[in-house]
Motif scaffolding. Structure first.
Motif, PDB file in Angstrom:
ATOM      1  N   SER A 213       0.831  -1.182   0.000  1.00 25.81           N
ATOM      2  CA  SER A 213       0.000   0.000   0.000  1.00 25.81           C
ATOM      3  C   SER A 213       0.881   1.254   0.000  1.00 25.81           C
ATOM      4  CB  SER A 213      -0.839  -0.021   1.275  1.00 25.81           C
ATOM      5  OG  SER A 213      -2.091   0.483   1.013  1.00 25.81           O
ATOM      6  N   ALA A 214       0.511   2.236  -0.778  1.00 27.85           N
ATOM      7  CA  ALA A 214       1.133   3.568  -0.769  1.00 27.85           C
ATOM      8  C   ALA A 214       2.507   3.655  -1.434  1.00 27.85           C
ATOM      9  CB  ALA A 214       1.210   4.135   0.653  1.00 27.85           C
ATOM     10  N   VAL A 215       2.928   2.598  -2.121  1.00 26.97           N
ATOM     11  CA  VAL A 215       4.221   2.688  -2.821  1.00 26.97           C
ATOM     12  C   VAL A 215       4.106   3.512  -4.116  1.00 26.97           C
ATOM     13  CG1 VAL A 215       5.168   0.545  -1.852  1.00 26.97           C
ATOM     14  CG2 VAL A 215       3.904   0.473  -4.031  1.00 26.97           C
ATOM     15  N   GLY A 216       2.873   3.702  -4.589  1.00 25.63           N
ATOM     16  CA  GLY A 216       2.670   4.546  -5.765  1.00 25.63           C
ATOM     17  C   GLY A 216       2.138   3.821  -6.991  1.00 25.63           C
ATOM     18  N   LYS A 217       1.550   2.661  -6.795  1.00 26.73           N
ATOM     19  CA  LYS A 217       1.033   1.881  -7.936  1.00 26.73           C
ATOM     20  C   LYS A 217      -0.009   2.669  -8.729  1.00 26.73           C
ATOM     21  CE  LYS A 217      -0.420  -1.411  -5.277  1.00 26.73           C
ATOM     22  NZ  LYS A 217      -0.005  -0.751  -4.001  1.00 26.73           N
ATOM     23  N   SER A 218      -0.985   3.227  -8.023  1.00 27.90           N
ATOM     24  CA  SER A 218      -2.074   3.933  -8.715  1.00 27.90           C
ATOM     25  C   SER A 218      -1.554   5.171  -9.432  1.00 27.90           C
ATOM     26  CB  SER A 218      -3.168   4.334  -7.719  1.00 27.90           C
ATOM     27  OG  SER A 218      -3.744   3.170  -7.153  1.00 27.90           O
ATOM     28  N   ASN A 219      -0.584   5.833  -8.829  1.00 33.03           N
ATOM     29  CA  ASN A 219      -0.028   7.028  -9.469  1.00 33.03           C
ATOM     30  C   ASN A 219       0.873   6.690 -10.654  1.00 33.03           C
ATOM     31  OD1 ASN A 219      -0.619   9.876  -8.314  1.00 33.03           O
ATOM     32  ND2 ASN A 219      -0.740   8.482  -6.573  1.00 33.03           N
ATOM     33  N   LEU A 220       1.532   5.553 -10.610  1.00 34.40           N
ATOM     34  CA  LEU A 220       2.309   5.122 -11.787  1.00 34.40           C
ATOM     35  C   LEU A 220       1.365   4.911 -12.966  1.00 34.40           C
ATOM     36  CD1 LEU A 220       4.889   2.682 -10.159  1.00 34.40           C
ATOM     37  CD2 LEU A 220       5.430   4.801 -11.401  1.00 34.40           C
TER      38      LEU A 220
ATOM     39  N   PHE B  26      -1.158  13.139 -11.772  1.00 33.45           N
ATOM     40  CA  PHE B  26      -0.567  12.753 -10.488  1.00 33.45           C
ATOM     41  C   PHE B  26      -1.476  13.242  -9.374  1.00 33.45           C
ATOM     42  CE2 PHE B  26       2.081  13.506  -6.721  1.00 33.45           C
ATOM     43  CZ  PHE B  26       2.672  12.263  -6.589  1.00 33.45           C
ATOM     44  N   TYR B  27      -1.686  12.398  -8.401  1.00 39.15           N
ATOM     45  CA  TYR B  27      -2.548  12.761  -7.275  1.00 39.15           C
ATOM     46  C   TYR B  27      -1.723  12.804  -5.988  1.00 39.15           C
ATOM     47  CZ  TYR B  27      -5.924  11.312 -10.770  1.00 39.15           C
ATOM     48  OH  TYR B  27      -6.629  11.181 -11.928  1.00 39.15           O
ATOM     49  N   PRO B  28      -1.480  14.013  -5.453  1.00 35.99           N
ATOM     50  CA  PRO B  28      -0.673  14.139  -4.235  1.00 35.99           C
ATOM     51  C   PRO B  28      -1.291  13.402  -3.040  1.00 35.99           C
ATOM     52  CG  PRO B  28      -1.003  16.280  -5.272  1.00 35.99           C
ATOM     53  CD  PRO B  28      -1.915  15.320  -5.971  1.00 35.99           C
ATOM     54  N   ASN B  29      -2.619  13.349  -3.019  1.00 34.48           N
ATOM     55  CA  ASN B  29      -3.283  12.680  -1.893  1.00 34.48           C
ATOM     56  C   ASN B  29      -4.237  11.616  -2.412  1.00 34.48           C
ATOM     57  OD1 ASN B  29      -2.224  14.515   0.228  1.00 34.48           O
ATOM     58  ND2 ASN B  29      -3.437  16.010  -0.910  1.00 34.48           N
ATOM     59  N   SER B  30      -3.695  10.620  -3.092  1.00 33.96           N
ATOM     60  CA  SER B  30      -4.604   9.626  -3.661  1.00 33.96           C
ATOM     61  C   SER B  30      -5.114   8.694  -2.576  1.00 33.96           C
ATOM     62  CB  SER B  30      -3.910   8.839  -4.768  1.00 33.96           C
ATOM     63  OG  SER B  30      -2.763   8.204  -4.284  1.00 33.96           O
ATOM     64  N   LYS B  31      -6.381   8.352  -2.719  1.00 34.61           N
ATOM     65  CA  LYS B  31      -6.962   7.431  -1.742  1.00 34.61           C
ATOM     66  C   LYS B  31      -6.689   6.001  -2.180  1.00 34.61           C
ATOM     67  CE  LYS B  31     -11.576   8.479  -3.722  1.00 34.61           C
ATOM     68  NZ  LYS B  31     -11.101   8.512  -5.063  1.00 34.61           N
TER      69      LYS B  31
ATOM     70  N   CYS C 256      11.614   7.896  -6.646  1.00 29.60           N
ATOM     71  CA  CYS C 256      13.053   8.203  -6.665  1.00 29.60           C
ATOM     72  C   CYS C 256      13.312   9.708  -6.578  1.00 29.60           C
ATOM     73  CB  CYS C 256      13.739   7.580  -7.885  1.00 29.60           C
ATOM     74  SG  CYS C 256      13.285   8.313  -9.455  1.00 29.60           S
ATOM     75  N   ASP C 257      12.226  10.499  -6.682  1.00 33.39           N
ATOM     76  CA  ASP C 257      12.392  11.948  -6.498  1.00 33.39           C
ATOM     77  C   ASP C 257      12.680  12.310  -5.045  1.00 33.39           C
ATOM     78  OD1 ASP C 257       9.426  12.814  -5.289  1.00 33.39           O
ATOM     79  OD2 ASP C 257       9.366  11.090  -6.630  1.00 33.39           O
ATOM     80  N   LEU C 258      12.294  11.434  -4.124  1.00 33.92           N
ATOM     81  CA  LEU C 258      12.489  11.720  -2.691  1.00 33.92           C
ATOM     82  C   LEU C 258      13.921  11.358  -2.284  1.00 33.92           C
ATOM     83  CD1 LEU C 258       9.110  10.335  -1.251  1.00 33.92           C
ATOM     84  CD2 LEU C 258       9.708  12.724  -1.665  1.00 33.92           C
TER      85      LEU C 258
ATOM     86  N   SER D 153       9.678   7.758 -10.886  1.00 28.61           N
ATOM     87  CA  SER D 153       8.947   8.725 -10.075  1.00 28.61           C
ATOM     88  C   SER D 153       7.651   9.077 -10.788  1.00 28.61           C
ATOM     89  CB  SER D 153       9.766  10.000  -9.848  1.00 28.61           C
ATOM     90  OG  SER D 153       8.922  10.992  -9.273  1.00 28.61           O
ATOM     91  N   ALA D 154       6.553   8.729 -10.152  1.00 26.94           N
ATOM     92  CA  ALA D 154       5.252   9.121 -10.707  1.00 26.94           C
ATOM     93  C   ALA D 154       5.069  10.624 -10.550  1.00 26.94           C
ATOM     94  CB  ALA D 154       4.126   8.369 -10.001  1.00 26.94           C
ATOM     95  N   LEU D 155       5.771  11.210  -9.579  1.00 26.92           N
ATOM     96  CA  LEU D 155       5.664  12.654  -9.342  1.00 26.92           C
ATOM     97  C   LEU D 155       6.312  13.459 -10.469  1.00 26.92           C
ATOM     98  CD1 LEU D 155       4.992  15.075  -7.420  1.00 26.92           C
ATOM     99  CD2 LEU D 155       7.262  14.764  -6.456  1.00 26.92           C
TER     100      LEU D 155
END
Ligand code: GDP
Ligand code: MG
Length: 149
Positions: free
Chosen positions: A20-27, A36-41, A98-100, A126-128
């Motif tokens: 959870s929260a690794v960024g699958k949905s944002n990828l 990109f969703y900064p606060n995706s549910k 990887c942006d972090l 980085s999805a960001l």
């Protein structure tokens, strides 16, 4: 195939797996919609998006399944891993966010070594900031295509 014997259609199934929260949905959002969703549910169950990709003039439909990583969804998601024959399974280990840079906990080298030991492709994304997002999906699609052709 369609009416034309010469034309070939491909449908590849890609499944995003991870905690959870690794960024699958944002990828997926970045790749499919350049969003990109900064606060995706959190994702409930599974959903998919289809992207059409051109490889060597062939139209490939990549059906990308986004799953929830939570244990309670394992039963649901495991159904999507079935039906893939071993031969045609291509796996890539993706190190996202990887942006972090200041929050890095796993070195690129550690990631590479792990992937190599498991026989997986490897990429940091980085999805960001979009780094390598298309490249990661295209790596998988191209490799499946290579296996089939
Ligand atoms: P999922 O549970 O694996 O689907 O993760 P999400 O896509 O919902 O992302 C979880 C959180 O991480 C959200 O707040 C996103 O905005 C954030 N996030 C996702 N990808 C990245 C990324 O590449 N970089 C950064 N900095 N944050 C990200
Ligand atoms: Mg999600």
């Amino acid at each position: 195939g369609g009416e034309d014997e010469q034309s070939e259609d491909y449908l590849f199934k890609i499944v995003l797996i991870g905690d959870s929260a690794v960024g699958k949905s944002n990828l997926l959002a970045r790749f499919a919609r350049n969003e990109f969703y900064p606060n995706s549910k959190s994702t409930i169950g599974v959903e998919f998006q289809t992207q059409t990709i051109d490889i060597e003039g062939k139209e490939i439909k990549a059906q990308i399944w986004d799953t929830a990583g939570q244990e309670r969804f394992r039963a649901v998601t495991s159904a999507y891993y079935r039906g893939h024959s071993d031969m045609n399974v291509v796996t890539i280990l993706v190190g996202n966010k990887c942006d972090l840079k200041d929050a890095r906990e796993v070195s690129i080298e550690e990631g590479r070594v792990l992937a190599e030991a498991q026989g997986l492709f490897f990429m940091e994304t980085s999805a960001l900031d979009s780094s390598n997002v298309s490249a990661a999906f295209l790596t998988v699609v191209k490799e499946i295509y290579n296996i089939l052709s």
